[in-house]
Design a protein around this motif. Sequence first.
Motif, PDB file in Angstrom:
ATOM      1  N   PHE A  67       0.980   4.165  -2.716  1.00  0.00           N
ATOM      2  CA  PHE A  67      -0.335   3.924  -3.311  1.00  0.00           C
ATOM      3  C   PHE A  67      -1.359   3.591  -2.231  1.00  0.00           C
ATOM      4  O   PHE A  67      -2.480   4.114  -2.243  1.00  0.00           O
ATOM      5  N   ALA A  68      -0.996   2.710  -1.298  1.00  0.00           N
ATOM      6  CA  ALA A  68      -1.933   2.334  -0.228  1.00  0.00           C
ATOM      7  C   ALA A  68      -2.343   3.561   0.581  1.00  0.00           C
ATOM      8  O   ALA A  68      -3.509   3.710   0.970  1.00  0.00           O
ATOM      9  N   HIS A  69      -1.392   4.466   0.833  1.00  0.00           N
ATOM     10  CA  HIS A  69      -1.686   5.701   1.573  1.00  0.00           C
ATOM     11  C   HIS A  69      -2.642   6.591   0.772  1.00  0.00           C
ATOM     12  O   HIS A  69      -3.582   7.181   1.327  1.00  0.00           O
ATOM     13  N   ALA A  70      -2.412   6.682  -0.556  1.00  0.00           N
ATOM     14  CA  ALA A  70      -3.271   7.519  -1.403  1.00  0.00           C
ATOM     15  C   ALA A  70      -4.669   6.925  -1.547  1.00  0.00           C
ATOM     16  O   ALA A  70      -5.655   7.651  -1.715  1.00  0.00           O
ATOM     17  N   LEU A  71      -4.775   5.623  -1.465  1.00  0.00           N
ATOM     18  CA  LEU A  71      -6.055   4.941  -1.673  1.00  0.00           C
ATOM     19  C   LEU A  71      -6.978   5.037  -0.462  1.00  0.00           C
ATOM     20  O   LEU A  71      -8.185   5.251  -0.605  1.00  0.00           O
ATOM     21  N   ALA A  72      -6.423   4.887   0.734  1.00  0.00           N
ATOM     22  CA  ALA A  72      -7.242   4.679   1.930  1.00  0.00           C
ATOM     23  C   ALA A  72      -8.061   5.913   2.307  1.00  0.00           C
ATOM     24  O   ALA A  72      -7.598   7.052   2.205  1.00  0.00           O
ATOM     25  N   ARG A  73      -9.290   5.653   2.740  1.00  0.00           N
ATOM     26  CA  ARG A  73     -10.196   6.670   3.242  1.00  0.00           C
ATOM     27  C   ARG A  73     -10.755   6.185   4.584  1.00  0.00           C
ATOM     28  O   ARG A  73     -10.764   4.983   4.866  1.00  0.00           O
ATOM     29  N   PRO A  74     -11.240   7.120   5.424  1.00  0.00           N
ATOM     30  CA  PRO A  74     -11.848   6.683   6.682  1.00  0.00           C
ATOM     31  C   PRO A  74     -12.945   5.643   6.430  1.00  0.00           C
ATOM     32  O   PRO A  74     -13.778   5.808   5.535  1.00  0.00           O
ATOM     33  N   GLY A  75     -12.927   4.603   7.217  1.00  0.00           N
ATOM     34  CA  GLY A  75     -13.905   3.535   7.075  1.00  0.00           C
ATOM     35  C   GLY A  75     -13.459   2.396   6.178  1.00  0.00           C
ATOM     36  O   GLY A  75     -14.103   1.340   6.149  1.00  0.00           O
ATOM     37  N   ASP A  76     -12.357   2.597   5.428  1.00  0.00           N
ATOM     38  CA  ASP A  76     -11.855   1.532   4.561  1.00  0.00           C
ATOM     39  C   ASP A  76     -11.122   0.468   5.369  1.00  0.00           C
ATOM     40  O   ASP A  76     -10.622   0.730   6.473  1.00  0.00           O
ATOM     41  N   GLU A  77     -11.032  -0.696   4.780  1.00  0.00           N
ATOM     42  CA  GLU A  77     -10.152  -1.748   5.298  1.00  0.00           C
ATOM     43  C   GLU A  77      -9.214  -2.140   4.164  1.00  0.00           C
ATOM     44  O   GLU A  77      -9.660  -2.619   3.118  1.00  0.00           O
ATOM     45  N   VAL A  78      -7.931  -1.895   4.366  1.00  0.00           N
ATOM     46  CA  VAL A  78      -6.921  -2.221   3.359  1.00  0.00           C
ATOM     47  C   VAL A  78      -6.005  -3.292   3.933  1.00  0.00           C
ATOM     48  O   VAL A  78      -5.333  -3.068   4.940  1.00  0.00           O
ATOM     49  N   VAL A  79      -5.998  -4.443   3.283  1.00  0.00           N
ATOM     50  CA  VAL A  79      -5.180  -5.576   3.729  1.00  0.00           C
ATOM     51  C   VAL A  79      -4.029  -5.744   2.751  1.00  0.00           C
ATOM     52  O   VAL A  79      -4.235  -5.769   1.529  1.00  0.00           O
ATOM     53  N   MET A  80      -2.795  -5.847   3.263  1.00  0.00           N
ATOM     54  CA  MET A  80      -1.624  -6.059   2.411  1.00  0.00           C
ATOM     55  C   MET A  80      -1.044  -7.439   2.676  1.00  0.00           C
ATOM     56  O   MET A  80      -0.855  -7.836   3.827  1.00  0.00           O
ATOM     57  N   ARG A  81      -0.759  -8.148   1.591  1.00  0.00           N
ATOM     58  CA  ARG A  81      -0.098  -9.441   1.673  1.00  0.00           C
ATOM     59  C   ARG A  81       1.114  -9.431   0.753  1.00  0.00           C
ATOM     60  O   ARG A  81       1.066  -8.835  -0.336  1.00  0.00           O
ATOM     61  N   PHE A  82       2.171 -10.091   1.178  1.00  0.00           N
ATOM     62  CA  PHE A  82       3.423 -10.068   0.437  1.00  0.00           C
ATOM     63  C   PHE A  82       3.751 -11.487  -0.021  1.00  0.00           C
ATOM     64  O   PHE A  82       3.965 -12.375   0.807  1.00  0.00           O
ATOM     65  N   VAL A  83       3.751 -11.684  -1.346  1.00  0.00           N
ATOM     66  CA  VAL A  83       4.023 -13.013  -1.879  1.00  0.00           C
ATOM     67  C   VAL A  83       5.528 -13.260  -1.934  1.00  0.00           C
ATOM     68  O   VAL A  83       6.331 -12.341  -2.039  1.00  0.00           O
ATOM     69  N   GLY A  84       5.878 -14.513  -1.874  1.00  0.00           N
ATOM     70  CA  GLY A  84       7.270 -14.941  -1.837  1.00  0.00           C
ATOM     71  C   GLY A  84       7.355 -16.204  -1.021  1.00  0.00           C
ATOM     72  O   GLY A  84       6.392 -16.979  -0.939  1.00  0.00           O
TER      73      GLY A  84
END
Length: 309
Positions: free
Chosen positions: A21-38
Amino acid sequence: MRCLIIHNPASGPSSDEIHAFAHALARPGDEVVMRFVGDGMEAARATADARSFDRVVVSGGDGTISNLLDCLRDTRVPVLVFPSGTANLFFNNIGNAPDIAALAKTCRDGHAVQVDMGELFWEGADGARRRHGFIIIAGTGFDATIMGKAEPAKRDIGEVAYFLSALQTLKPDVARFTIEHDGKVEELDGISCMIANTSVIQNGINLFPGCRMDDGKIDVAVIEPAGLVQLLPTVIAGVIDPAGVTLGRPQFTMFQASEVRVTCTPSLNMQFDGEIIPDNTGVFGARVLPRCLDILVDEFSPLAQDSSI
């Protein structure tokens, strides 16, 4: 676009799909931050700076989604729910198309609707008052017993764990429920008292006909005293009439309210959104938190019917 993705890597069998999903979402100029809860990253910490993002994606099972949305209420940040759990009931109630490309498009399009949460209060054995938001169903009795028994196996065998758990509970405990709501007091015997923000459970069955997550109400149901076999009329009604429009829900006493207080005698197991509450005295209450969440929806969602999508 700045997007925060919060994911529980210990969620259900579709957990790894969040990376696609993150790969499908991202476009040039975007900033995608992933955090993992636990361990080491609780929901409150993961969402602390949510207002600095254009979108927040919450990914995990219903318990994880509930914890995260409880922290995100009233932030007014558009939130996409990504189904990574076992049952994904809240996602199913939203009704978005489930494939990854469609969810990425929904996230970018940014069409949000405001929906309610429920808020549960209960008294612990030490007399202290505790609270938690809920997005699906909170309650005490038969439903909590089933979820507690299913917990050890649900990651390995999925939704079958709930079915097997029900078969192990042929004679549910009966309690007296004293329910205060809207200036009324009702005394009902039953095997479960459930309070719902959403209504669709497994197999598309609408457990609380007429319940919506955007109506400013919580729905309350008490299941009359019965063993598992005696509940067959309700099960059959759910299979034949999933929407509950024609046959209703036999053996259920139901009503709507903005706030309720329940005393369960004797106290039974409790849960909210599948999370077991081990420490309770049988005294609890719930209220609606109206339109406190901004949920991203596509044109397939029933929630979009009342919006401009």
